[in-house]
Write a protein that holds these residues in place. Sequence first.
Motif, PDB file in Angstrom:
ATOM      1  N   LEU A  33       0.937  -1.167   0.011  1.00 47.84           N
ATOM      2  CA  LEU A  33       0.075   0.009  -0.032  1.00 47.84           C
ATOM      3  C   LEU A  33       0.811   1.252  -0.053  1.00 47.84           C
ATOM      4  O   LEU A  33       0.686   2.101  -0.723  1.00 47.84           O
ATOM      5  CB  LEU A  33      -0.944  -0.005   1.271  1.00 47.84           C
ATOM      6  CG  LEU A  33      -2.120  -1.006   1.165  1.00 47.84           C
ATOM      7  CD1 LEU A  33      -2.795  -0.968   2.548  1.00 47.84           C
ATOM      8  CD2 LEU A  33      -2.951  -0.842   0.133  1.00 47.84           C
ATOM      9  N   LEU A  34       2.257   1.107   0.551  1.00 47.56           N
ATOM     10  CA  LEU A  34       2.840   2.255   0.805  1.00 47.56           C
ATOM     11  C   LEU A  34       4.185   2.271  -0.099  1.00 47.56           C
ATOM     12  O   LEU A  34       4.547   3.653  -0.534  1.00 47.56           O
ATOM     13  CB  LEU A  34       3.336   2.685   2.221  1.00 47.56           C
ATOM     14  CG  LEU A  34       2.424   2.707   3.090  1.00 47.56           C
ATOM     15  CD1 LEU A  34       2.915   2.783   4.537  1.00 47.56           C
ATOM     16  CD2 LEU A  34       1.735   4.109   2.934  1.00 47.56           C
ATOM     17  N   GLY A  35       4.626   1.190  -0.557  1.00 49.77           N
ATOM     18  CA  GLY A  35       5.636   1.003  -1.627  1.00 49.77           C
ATOM     19  C   GLY A  35       6.940   1.601  -0.845  1.00 49.77           C
ATOM     20  O   GLY A  35       7.924   1.778  -1.654  1.00 49.77           O
ATOM     21  N   ASP A  36       6.990   1.390   0.511  1.00 50.16           N
ATOM     22  CA  ASP A  36       8.283   1.863   1.037  1.00 50.16           C
ATOM     23  C   ASP A  36       8.453   1.016   2.242  1.00 50.16           C
ATOM     24  O   ASP A  36       7.766   0.825   3.272  1.00 50.16           O
ATOM     25  CB  ASP A  36       8.477   3.107   1.471  1.00 50.16           C
ATOM     26  CG  ASP A  36       9.633   3.918   1.966  1.00 50.16           C
ATOM     27  OD1 ASP A  36      10.786   4.292   1.304  1.00 50.16           O
ATOM     28  OD2 ASP A  36       9.764   3.534   3.313  1.00 50.16           O
ATOM     29  N   ASN A  58      -6.586   1.604   7.727  1.00 51.29           N
ATOM     30  CA  ASN A  58      -6.925   2.798   8.273  1.00 51.29           C
ATOM     31  C   ASN A  58      -5.762   3.810   8.469  1.00 51.29           C
ATOM     32  O   ASN A  58      -5.424   4.927   8.164  1.00 51.29           O
ATOM     33  CB  ASN A  58      -7.716   2.758   9.484  1.00 51.29           C
ATOM     34  CG  ASN A  58      -9.064   2.227   9.082  1.00 51.29           C
ATOM     35  OD1 ASN A  58      -9.501   2.804   8.173  1.00 51.29           O
ATOM     36  ND2 ASN A  58      -9.753   1.750  10.368  1.00 51.29           N
ATOM     37  N   GLN A  59      -4.608   3.114   8.808  1.00 49.66           N
ATOM     38  CA  GLN A  59      -3.138   3.760   9.263  1.00 49.66           C
ATOM     39  C   GLN A  59      -2.533   4.142   7.976  1.00 49.66           C
ATOM     40  O   GLN A  59      -2.092   5.011   7.659  1.00 49.66           O
ATOM     41  CB  GLN A  59      -2.395   2.670  10.052  1.00 49.66           C
ATOM     42  CG  GLN A  59      -3.124   2.346  11.295  1.00 49.66           C
ATOM     43  CD  GLN A  59      -2.243   2.749  12.596  1.00 49.66           C
ATOM     44  OE1 GLN A  59      -1.333   3.312  12.585  1.00 49.66           O
ATOM     45  NE2 GLN A  59      -2.792   2.734  13.605  1.00 49.66           N
ATOM     46  N   ALA A  60      -2.731   3.244   6.891  1.00 53.69           N
ATOM     47  CA  ALA A  60      -1.961   3.407   5.601  1.00 53.69           C
ATOM     48  C   ALA A  60      -2.500   4.639   4.925  1.00 53.69           C
ATOM     49  O   ALA A  60      -1.859   5.353   4.446  1.00 53.69           O
ATOM     50  CB  ALA A  60      -2.074   2.172   4.899  1.00 53.69           C
ATOM     51  N   ARG A  61      -3.877   4.614   5.102  1.00 55.78           N
ATOM     52  CA  ARG A  61      -4.784   5.742   4.288  1.00 55.78           C
ATOM     53  C   ARG A  61      -4.319   7.231   4.943  1.00 55.78           C
ATOM     54  O   ARG A  61      -3.929   8.065   4.103  1.00 55.78           O
ATOM     55  CB  ARG A  61      -6.264   5.642   4.469  1.00 55.78           C
ATOM     56  CG  ARG A  61      -7.128   6.592   3.875  1.00 55.78           C
ATOM     57  CD  ARG A  61      -8.557   6.596   4.186  1.00 55.78           C
ATOM     58  NE  ARG A  61      -9.186   5.378   3.159  1.00 55.78           N
ATOM     59  CZ  ARG A  61      -9.645   4.330   4.021  1.00 55.78           C
ATOM     60  NH1 ARG A  61     -10.064   4.450   5.212  1.00 55.78           N
ATOM     61  NH2 ARG A  61     -10.354   3.615   3.125  1.00 55.78           N
TER      62      ARG A  61
END
Lengths: 201, 302
Positions: free
Chosen positions: A49-52, A90-93
């Motif tokens: 989801l974040l790519g890092d 939720n946290q990733a968003r």
Amino acid sequence: MKDAGALGWVEVGNREAALIERCAAGEPTACAELVAGHERMVYQLALHLLGDRDEALDLSQEVFFSVFRTIHNFRGQSALKTWIYRIVINQARNRQRWWRRRHKADQISLDQHVAAHGDLRQPGDHTAPDRAYARKQLAERLWAALDHLPFDQRTVIVLREIDGLSYEEIAFSLGVAIGTVKSRLTRARQTLRDELREVRP
Amino acid sequence: MHEHPCVEVRELLEAYYDGELPIERRVAVQNHLDDCVACSLTASELSMLGSTLRDFALHVAEGDTTDPSRLSSQVLERLRVEEQFSMRAQLTDWFQDMHLVWAGLGASVATLVCIVGSASVLHATSQERPNSMARTIAVLASPGSNDNPLRLSYDMSAPRAVTDVAIELSEEDAQYTFSAVVSREGRVQGVEMINQHNRPGVNAMLNEVYRMKFAPATDRGDAVAVSMLWLVASTTVKGRHDETMQALRQALRLRTTPEPISALPVPAEAAEPKPQAAPLVKPVVPEPPSPSSTLALAAASL
């Protein structure tokens, strides 16, 4: 339309229920067991989801904190896995909103990744080099397209294709109706298929 | 030949691929895909998309040197530390941004100063100096208080009972003296026996006195509070003179309808013996009543 949150404790395995209760009581071994059982899943999803990587690791830590802080509220309305997915999302968003703006340049592109870890091929894949090159190109385009999808669409396709969640589980994880999941999935696939068609006319 | 037209199958294709179709529809779509090249191509595109994504995810995971297994120890350690230092951490958090602390402190101090200031202003205004002009005017405007007593004069009228009260006295001869204040509203207050009697019926009598309603005493038309001194005498009269009976009746009437002190009738023939229940009305001003002075006055009137 089916209600995504209408499962009971019955749905959650007895072993899992016992583990949750021990965690809620603050038992360190139970907490360790819970983290060990889900850390890879959480980290992978955060990474997709974040790519890092660093960011994903940091997020995973936050997710488990959140899990332990709120586990006494967990009433078996879903499987523990789906409930944790929900927290990750939720946290990733929240995080990706500012993360994308500030650290976009630091993210690892596929080219860098391939340069660091070798060519893109499946384990035991000994196909011809041109075939491998085509696959690499395809994956690169697809991954870039995935990266550009809106967060909600990206989440839906990652949960469905990579994590293999059902529509109902995705709906619960995102806190939306199943119809919304379907339409987001259709839109995401449409965009990605357009990319595929461009590579493979 | 086709059970489903292609349009309909295309709509179901994603759900079919995701395994979300009920069995009978899945079979129908499968049958259609076996026959329709265009639809099966779309289906293979879907599956290609999925497998490419999964492959790439797997590849990334394999090449990833990050080990999430150290998460467990980190999380547990932080949980433990957090539990221990949650209070301190919270405090540190609060005081991390000193700007906010100063702002909060400043606001608190300002509020405190405002409260103290307004309280002191209110306190200063409420304290009236006894020698101030306002105080003097206020005292003069309300005659009949301790600071501005009224002198007994002929313009004054005593309180008049407006309710009739029957006071039961014991058979024995007795005399009672009690003082009370009749307020501007005509209520009886502070009834006090002057000569202590512990006879039965005294308390009942005092209660009756409390229940009496008066038209208040007036001084040139203004209602004033007055201290009263009542003398109640209970005397058994033996005799059959009509005059005596008449005097008795008159006295009994007087008991509940007191007359002003100036017009107090003292029937000469009933003086000895006389059932006297005539209240000795004496508008003395100081309020509350001071027994020594009223007693002296009552004695003078007697």
